[in-house]
Motif scaffolding. Structure first.
Motif, short mmCIF file in Angstrom:
data_model
loop_
_atom_site.label_atom_id
_atom_site.label_comp_id
_atom_site.label_asym_id
_atom_site.label_seq_id
_atom_site.Cartn_x
_atom_site.Cartn_y
_atom_site.Cartn_z
N ASN A 1 3.13 -16.61 -42.81
CA ASN A 1 2.89 -16.08 -41.72
C ASN A 1 1.51 -16.06 -41.32
OD1 ASN A 1 2.27 -13.32 -40.98
ND2 ASN A 1 3.77 -12.46 -41.88
N PRO A 2 1.44 -16.66 -40.09
CA PRO A 2 0.21 -16.68 -39.62
C PRO A 2 -1.19 -15.09 -40.01
CG PRO A 2 1.87 -16.19 -37.99
CD PRO A 2 2.58 -16.39 -38.89
N ASN A 3 -0.49 -13.96 -39.71
CA ASN A 3 -1.68 -12.89 -39.89
C ASN A 3 -1.71 -12.79 -41.52
OD1 ASN A 3 -0.85 -12.09 -36.98
ND2 ASN A 3 1.32 -11.47 -37.76
N VAL A 4 -1.76 -13.45 -42.15
CA VAL A 4 -2.03 -13.68 -43.57
C VAL A 4 -3.22 -14.91 -43.59
CG1 VAL A 4 -1.24 -13.54 -46.03
CG2 VAL A 4 0.07 -12.38 -44.64
N GLU A 5 -3.97 -14.72 -44.01
CA GLU A 5 -5.58 -15.35 -44.77
C GLU A 5 -4.89 -16.20 -46.09
OE1 GLU A 5 -7.84 -16.57 -42.70
OE2 GLU A 5 -7.53 -15.16 -41.53
N PRO A 6 -5.66 -17.13 -46.33
CA PRO A 6 -5.42 -17.98 -47.80
C PRO A 6 -6.32 -17.39 -48.62
CG PRO A 6 -5.51 -19.52 -45.72
CD PRO A 6 -6.16 -17.98 -44.92
N PHE B 1 11.36 -9.75 -46.60
CA PHE B 1 10.10 -9.29 -47.34
C PHE B 1 9.67 -10.60 -47.90
CE2 PHE B 1 9.00 -8.56 -51.88
CZ PHE B 1 8.51 -7.65 -51.35
N LEU B 2 9.55 -11.69 -48.15
CA LEU B 2 9.18 -12.73 -48.51
C LEU B 2 8.65 -13.28 -47.69
CD1 LEU B 2 11.56 -14.32 -51.20
CD2 LEU B 2 9.88 -12.52 -51.97
N THR B 3 8.56 -13.11 -46.56
CA THR B 3 7.62 -13.15 -45.06
C THR B 3 7.15 -12.63 -44.66
OG1 THR B 3 10.01 -12.88 -44.13
CG2 THR B 3 9.65 -15.62 -44.50
N SER B 4 7.05 -11.13 -44.96
CA SER B 4 6.30 -10.36 -45.10
C SER B 4 4.61 -10.64 -44.51
CB SER B 4 6.00 -8.95 -45.57
OG SER B 4 5.87 -8.26 -45.84
N GLU B 5 3.84 -9.61 -44.22
CA GLU B 5 1.71 -9.97 -45.17
C GLU B 5 2.03 -9.59 -46.64
OE1 GLU B 5 -0.11 -7.75 -41.85
OE2 GLU B 5 0.81 -8.74 -40.46
N LYS B 6 2.32 -8.46 -46.53
CA LYS B 6 2.54 -7.92 -48.58
C LYS B 6 2.66 -9.19 -48.84
CE LYS B 6 2.88 -4.12 -51.23
NZ LYS B 6 3.76 -2.60 -50.99
N ALA B 7 3.76 -9.55 -49.13
CA ALA B 7 3.92 -10.81 -50.05
C ALA B 7 3.78 -11.87 -49.53
CB ALA B 7 5.60 -11.14 -49.93
N GLN B 8 3.14 -12.51 -48.37
CA GLN B 8 2.82 -14.23 -48.35
C GLN B 8 1.02 -13.62 -48.79
OE1 GLN B 8 3.80 -16.93 -45.81
NE2 GLN B 8 5.10 -16.04 -47.78
N GLY B 9 0.73 -12.69 -48.81
CA GLY B 9 -0.76 -12.04 -49.54
C GLY B 9 -0.45 -12.52 -50.81
N VAL C 1 7.51 -16.65 -39.73
CA VAL C 1 7.35 -17.68 -39.39
C VAL C 1 7.43 -18.78 -38.11
CG1 VAL C 1 8.79 -19.66 -40.77
CG2 VAL C 1 8.85 -17.47 -41.73
N PRO C 2 6.49 -19.14 -38.07
CA PRO C 2 6.27 -20.47 -36.65
C PRO C 2 7.54 -21.38 -37.09
CG PRO C 2 4.32 -19.94 -38.22
CD PRO C 2 5.24 -18.82 -39.21
N GLU C 3 7.91 -21.37 -35.64
CA GLU C 3 8.83 -21.99 -35.34
C GLU C 3 9.54 -23.30 -36.37
OE1 GLU C 3 11.07 -23.60 -31.17
OE2 GLU C 3 9.25 -23.01 -30.71
N ASN C 4 7.65 -24.50 -36.17
CA ASN C 4 7.55 -25.95 -37.03
C ASN C 4 7.64 -25.27 -37.95
OD1 ASN C 4 4.80 -24.44 -37.20
ND2 ASN C 4 3.80 -26.61 -37.66
N LEU C 5 7.83 -24.18 -38.38
CA LEU C 5 8.19 -24.38 -40.18
C LEU C 5 9.01 -23.53 -40.96
CD1 LEU C 5 4.48 -22.99 -40.80
CD2 LEU C 5 5.03 -25.21 -40.91
N ARG C 6 10.11 -23.68 -39.37
CA ARG C 6 11.72 -23.49 -39.85
C ARG C 6 12.89 -24.59 -39.33
NH1 ARG C 6 12.63 -20.23 -35.02
NH2 ARG C 6 10.68 -18.80 -34.35
N ASP C 7 13.66 -24.25 -39.99
CA ASP C 7 15.05 -25.39 -39.47
C ASP C 7 15.46 -25.14 -37.63
OD1 ASP C 7 17.05 -27.06 -39.81
OD2 ASP C 7 18.25 -25.11 -39.52
N LYS C 8 15.21 -25.37 -36.92
CA LYS C 8 15.39 -25.87 -35.71
C LYS C 8 17.06 -24.71 -35.87
CE LYS C 8 13.85 -30.50 -35.00
NZ LYS C 8 14.40 -31.61 -34.42
N ASP C 9 17.35 -25.08 -36.50
CA ASP C 9 19.27 -23.54 -36.29
C ASP C 9 18.52 -22.77 -37.09
OD1 ASP C 9 20.53 -26.00 -34.60
OD2 ASP C 9 20.79 -27.03 -36.02
N ASN C 10 17.77 -22.96 -37.65
CA ASN C 10 17.50 -21.00 -38.29
C ASN C 10 18.01 -21.67 -39.60
OD1 ASN C 10 14.94 -20.35 -37.05
ND2 ASN C 10 16.23 -19.02 -36.25
N GLU C 11 18.88 -22.05 -39.61
CA GLU C 11 18.97 -22.39 -41.30
C GLU C 11 18.28 -22.01 -42.60
OE1 GLU C 11 22.74 -24.49 -42.55
OE2 GLU C 11 23.57 -24.90 -39.87
#
Length: 362
Positions: free
Chosen positions: A320-325, A300-308, A130-140
Motif C-alpha cells: 500500500n503506497p500510503n504506508v511507510e516501511p 482488509f489485508l491491504t488496508s493501511e492499518k493491516a499493512q502497517g 495495491v499498485p498495478e505492477n504489484l498485482r496480476d494483469k487480470d486481477n486474479e
C-alpha cells in the motif's frame, strides 16, 4: 337397520381420510417453510472465510483474529507448501472449501493462475490499495507484502563502493566470492526472470553463467545460510531477500543476530533498472463459496492499518503506497525498484529454468 349402520361406518371412514389428508398437507407446508432452500435459516449460517496459505507468521494470525473481531467473520486456516496447496485446489475442484490462497513470490501466484484455481476480483478498494505492477494483469492475485532481493556483504572485507549492479557480480574480481541459493529457489528463478525481461535472454544467460563462474561454493541452503556463509568466511557477498536480514537482526538466536550484524545491505542497479522486488500475494479461489467475505478479507489485508502491522512485525515492505516501511527498513534507505509488472516473473519462469540448466547452475 344394517344398511343404515353400514352407511354410517362408510361416512366415518371417508371423514377420517379427509382429516388425515388435510393434516398431511399442513405438515408438508410447515416443512417447506423451514427448509434452508428458501433462505429461512440464512441468518443462522456461520459467517466464515477459508484460507489456504503457505505463510506461517505470528503477525498473519494476529491480523486474522483482528479481522474476525471487527467483522464477526471467522478465518479458518489450512497451511501447507505452495505447490501442495495448488495441487489440492486442483484436485478438490468445485468441492473445495477454500476461498483464498496466499503464498510468497509472484512466480508461484502465476502458477496458481495457470492451474486455473483462481478467479478475477473487481474491487476499487484493492485497485487503490495495491499498485498495478504489484498485482496480476487480470486481477486474479494481489500483492500483500513486498521484499527486495539485495546484495549483502561482509562489512570488514568489502567496501560498498565496490558494488553497483547484479550484473557487476560476474566480473573477475568476484571470483570465488559470491554465495547464492540453488536454481530450484523460486526467488532466484524470479530474479533471473526479471533480468530476461529487462536485459533480454542472451544477457540474462551471460549473467547466470558469470555467477556460476564466481560462486564461492556450490549452492546450498536458504538465504540465512548464505549470510552464515559470509560470517564463516566462505564468501564475501551474497544475494538475499531483505526480510531474512530483518528477521536475523531480531532473532531470538544470538548466533543469527551476530551474523546479521556483520552484514551490510546494498540495493543494486540504482542507476539502471532498479532493484528486484517480489511479493507475497493473495488470490480468490475459482470455486469460493464465501466470495463476499473473501473479498472483504482481501481489502482488509491491504488496508493501511493491516499493512502497517505487516511492515512493523515481519520486516516486509508494504504494498500500500500510503504506508511507510518499518524503522529498520527505513534505516537501510530508500531505493529504486524494477519497473515491471510482476506477472512477468511467472511468464518468464520456464525460460529462466532453461537458462539455469544450460549454464549448469545447480
Amino acid at each position: 337397520m344394517k344398511k343404515r349402520k353400514w352407511l354410517l361406518q362408510l361416512f366415518v371412514l371417508m371423514f377420517s381420510l379427509v382429516v388425515l389428508s388435510a393434516c398431511g398437507a399442513t405438515s408438508e407446508n410447515v416443512s417447506s417453510d423451514t427448509s434452508p432452500s428458501n433462505g429461512a435459516t440464512n441468518s443462522d449460517e456461520k459467517q466464515e472465510v477459508n484460507l489456504y496459505t503457505s505463510r506461517h507468521y505470528d503477525t498473519d494470525q494476529e491480523l486474522y483474529d483482528q479481522f474476525t473481531e471487527e467483522t464477526g467473520i471467522a478465518v479458518n486456516v489450512i497451511q501447507g507448501s505452495e505447490d501442495e496447496l495448488i495441487e489440492r485446489l486442483n484436485r478438490e475442484g468445485e468441492a473445495t472449501e477454500a476461498d483464498l490462497f496466499i503464498t510468497a513470490d509472484a512466480g508461484r501466484l502465476y502458477r496458481a493462475k495457470e492451474a486455473g484455481v483462481l478467479q478475477p476480483v473487481d474491487s476499487d478498494v484493492l485497485n487503490k490499495n495495491v499498485p498495478e505492477n504489484l498485482r496480476d494483469k487480470d486481477n486474479e492475485w494481489f500483492g500483500l507484502t513486498m521484499r527486495a532481493r539485495v546484495i549483502v556483504y561482509d562489512k570488514d572485507r568489502v567496501d560498498p563502493s565496490e558494488l553497483s549492479t547484479y550484473e557487476e557480480l560476474t566480473e573477475p574480481k568476484w571470483k570465488d566470492r559470491v554465495l547464492i541459493r540453488s536454481s530450484s529457489s523460486i526467488y532466484n528463478q524470479s530474479l533471473l526472470a526479471s533480468l530476461i525481461e529487462i536485459n533480454g535472454e542472451e544477457a540474462a544467460k551471460s549473467w547466470a553463467e558469470g555467477i556460476v563462474e564466481n560462486m564461492a561454493r556450490e549452492p546450498e541452503g536458504g538465504d540465512r545460510d548464505q549470510a552464515k556463509g559470509i560470517a564463516a568466511g566462505e564468501g564475501d557477498v551474497a544475494i538475499m531477500n531483505t526480510y531474512y536480514v530483518g528477521g536475523m537482526l531480531n532473532s531470538a538466536e544470538k548466533e543469527e543476530v551476530s551474523v546479521a550484524e556483520k552484514l551490510g545491505i546494498f540495493f543494486p542497479n540504482q542507476d539502471t533498472s532498479g532493484t528486484h522486488v517480489n511479493v507475497s500475494g493473495i488470490g480468490l479461489t475459482k470455486y469460493s463459496k464465501n466470495k463476499d467475505n473473501a473479498i472483504q478479507f482481501m481489502e482488509f489485508l491491504t488496508s493501511e492499518k493491516a499493512q502497517g502491522q505487516f511492515a512493523s512485525a515481519n520486516y516486509e515492505y508494504p504494498v500500500n503506497p500510503n504506508v511507510e516501511p518499518s524503522e529498520l527498513l527505513q534505516s537501510w534507505g530508500d531505493f529504486k525498484k524494477q519497473d515491471i509488472n510482476l506477472s512477468i516473473l511467472g511468464e518468464n519462469n520456464a525460460q529462466a529454468l532453461m537458462l539455469f540448466n544450460e549454464v549448469g547452475w545447480k
